[in-house]
Design a protein around this motif. Structure first.
Motif, PDB file in Angstrom:
ATOM      1  N   GLY A 118      21.488   8.366  22.288  1.00  0.00           N
ATOM      2  CA  GLY A 118      21.224   6.980  21.934  1.00  0.00           C
ATOM      3  C   GLY A 118      21.476   6.742  20.455  1.00  0.00           C
ATOM      4  N   PRO A 119      21.362   5.528  20.030  1.00  0.00           N
ATOM      5  CA  PRO A 119      21.562   5.231  18.608  1.00  0.00           C
ATOM      6  C   PRO A 119      20.461   5.848  17.757  1.00  0.00           C
ATOM      7  N   GLU A 120      20.831   6.280  16.556  1.00  0.00           N
ATOM      8  CA  GLU A 120      19.851   6.899  15.673  1.00  0.00           C
ATOM      9  C   GLU A 120      18.968   5.870  14.973  1.00  0.00           C
ATOM     10  N   GLU A 121      19.410   4.613  14.915  1.00  0.00           N
ATOM     11  CA  GLU A 121      18.639   3.575  14.223  1.00  0.00           C
ATOM     12  C   GLU A 121      18.397   2.414  15.178  1.00  0.00           C
ATOM     13  N   ILE A 122      17.117   2.051  15.322  1.00  0.00           N
ATOM     14  CA  ILE A 122      16.717   0.963  16.221  1.00  0.00           C
ATOM     15  C   ILE A 122      16.021  -0.109  15.393  1.00  0.00           C
ATOM     16  N   PRO A 123      16.376  -1.399  15.546  1.00  0.00           N
ATOM     17  CA  PRO A 123      15.680  -2.449  14.809  1.00  0.00           C
ATOM     18  C   PRO A 123      14.196  -2.484  15.147  1.00  0.00           C
ATOM     19  N   TRP A 124      13.417  -3.041  14.248  1.00  0.00           N
ATOM     20  CA  TRP A 124      11.958  -3.094  14.410  1.00  0.00           C
ATOM     21  C   TRP A 124      11.570  -3.870  15.661  1.00  0.00           C
ATOM     22  N   ILE A 125      12.312  -4.911  15.975  1.00  0.00           N
ATOM     23  CA  ILE A 125      11.946  -5.744  17.136  1.00  0.00           C
ATOM     24  C   ILE A 125      12.237  -5.025  18.450  1.00  0.00           C
ATOM     25  N   LEU A 126      13.269  -4.166  18.485  1.00  0.00           N
ATOM     26  CA  LEU A 126      13.706  -3.558  19.739  1.00  0.00           C
ATOM     27  C   LEU A 126      13.147  -2.158  19.969  1.00  0.00           C
ATOM     28  N   VAL A 127      12.521  -1.537  19.003  1.00  0.00           N
ATOM     29  CA  VAL A 127      12.042  -0.172  19.176  1.00  0.00           C
ATOM     30  C   VAL A 127      10.883  -0.145  20.171  1.00  0.00           C
ATOM     31  N   GLU A 128      10.894   0.848  21.032  1.00  0.00           N
ATOM     32  CA  GLU A 128       9.834   0.953  22.055  1.00  0.00           C
ATOM     33  C   GLU A 128       8.505   1.350  21.423  1.00  0.00           C
ATOM     34  N   ASP A 129       8.497   2.431  20.655  1.00  0.00           N
ATOM     35  CA  ASP A 129       7.276   2.872  19.982  1.00  0.00           C
ATOM     36  C   ASP A 129       7.471   2.683  18.490  1.00  0.00           C
ATOM     37  N   ALA A 130       6.816   1.654  17.920  1.00  0.00           N
ATOM     38  CA  ALA A 130       6.984   1.340  16.511  1.00  0.00           C
ATOM     39  C   ALA A 130       6.377   2.433  15.642  1.00  0.00           C
ATOM     40  N   PRO A 131       6.857   2.605  14.426  1.00  0.00           N
ATOM     41  CA  PRO A 131       6.218   3.548  13.505  1.00  0.00           C
ATOM     42  C   PRO A 131       4.751   3.200  13.293  1.00  0.00           C
ATOM     43  N   ILE A 132       3.938   4.206  13.086  1.00  0.00           N
ATOM     44  CA  ILE A 132       2.490   4.023  12.971  1.00  0.00           C
ATOM     45  C   ILE A 132       2.088   4.240  11.523  1.00  0.00           C
ATOM     46  N   PHE A 133       1.475   3.216  10.946  1.00  0.00           N
ATOM     47  CA  PHE A 133       0.942   3.312   9.594  1.00  0.00           C
ATOM     48  C   PHE A 133      -0.318   4.153   9.630  1.00  0.00           C
ATOM     49  N   PRO A 134      -0.568   5.016   8.639  1.00  0.00           N
ATOM     50  CA  PRO A 134      -1.801   5.818   8.636  1.00  0.00           C
ATOM     51  C   PRO A 134      -3.042   4.939   8.739  1.00  0.00           C
ATOM     52  N   GLY A 135      -3.837   5.194   9.745  1.00  0.00           N
ATOM     53  CA  GLY A 135      -5.034   4.395  10.007  1.00  0.00           C
ATOM     54  C   GLY A 135      -4.891   3.489  11.206  1.00  0.00           C
ATOM     55  N   CYS A 136      -3.675   3.373  11.769  1.00  0.00           N
ATOM     56  CA  CYS A 136      -3.443   2.514  12.926  1.00  0.00           C
ATOM     57  C   CYS A 136      -3.254   3.320  14.211  1.00  0.00           C
TER      58      CYS A 136
END
Length: 234
Positions: A118-136
């Motif tokens: 798959g593509p190595e870069e996914i836009p924020w709107i289309l990513v299945e599991d978004a990055p998690i900020f510490p504490g979230c």
């Protein structure tokens, strides 16, 4: 006895006429003297110019002695090497791919399925599991928690540059950065009204902590994220 005068012989009778005629003759002579012009015969032959009809210059014919041509190069004929016909050549056997009664059917378990890259870069709107900020980690809506924690981080580390305050600089700086597969922040790009404000926005984003990377189909991918930072003087 009185002397009789002949009227035809009296000079005083036509004196006025004679005076007018004399005056007219004198004026005519004076006018003729003023208007009289003398012409002197002069020679007008100052010289003659001969122009040739054909002005093309004819170049003199010169004879140049050319150097002798170089001797022709004698090419050595190629050496033909005769190879003895003693090497055994293996013939390639082309097998038919058509299915017949002797074709063996392979089990489904033995077939290897290639992984789809798959593509190595996914836009924020289309990513299945978004990055998690510490504490979230324990939040149900991790994207909303990510954006809230980003705002807290900006407010905590925000400093209005003194040169910008002295120059009266203000405005919005659009920041775009990428959360890589290892959770680190890089590729920070800014666009704002002045470089001083852009440098301050870059300093704030560079202080972000390491995050849990985003995933697409269970595989870590790069996720770009954009956020505006507004600088406004009080």
């Amino acid at each position: 006895m009185k002397t009789k005068k002949n009227s035809n012989l009296q000079l005083e009778k036509n004196s006025t006429l004679y005076f007018v005629l004399g005056l007219t003759a004198i004026l005519a002579l004076i006018y003729t003297a003023f208007e009289w012009k003398m012409y002197y015969k002069t020679s007008t032959e100052l010289g003659e110019l001969y122009v040739l009809d054909d002005l093309r210059e004819e170049a003199p014919i010169t004879i140049h002695k050319l150097p002798p041509p170089p001797p022709p190069k004698i090419q050595t004929p190629p050496v033909i090497e005769v190879v003895p016909d003693e090497i055994d050549v293996e013939e390639t056997v082309i097998q038919s791919t058509e299915v017949n009664t002797d074709t063996q059917i392979v089990d489904v378990d033995d077939v290897e399925v290639a992984e789809v890259d798959g593509p190595e870069e996914i836009p924020w709107i289309l990513v299945e599991d978004a990055p998690i900020f510490p504490g979230c980690e324990g939040e149900s809506d991790k994207k909303a928690c990510f954006q809230e924690m980003m705002q807290k981080h900006i407010r905590k580390n925000f400093r209005y540059p003194e040169p910008a305050q002295e120059m009266g600089l203000q405005g919005r700086v659009n920041v775009v950065f990428t959360i890589h597969k290892d959770g680190n922040i890089s590729d920070i790009k800014m666009r704002g009204p002045h470089k001083i404000l852009e440098d301050e926005a870059s300093r704030i984003i560079a202080k972000l902590p390491k995050m849990t990377p985003g995933k697409q189909r269970g595989k870590a991918v790069k996720v770009p994220f954009a956020i505006p930072i507004t600088f406004k003087l009080q």
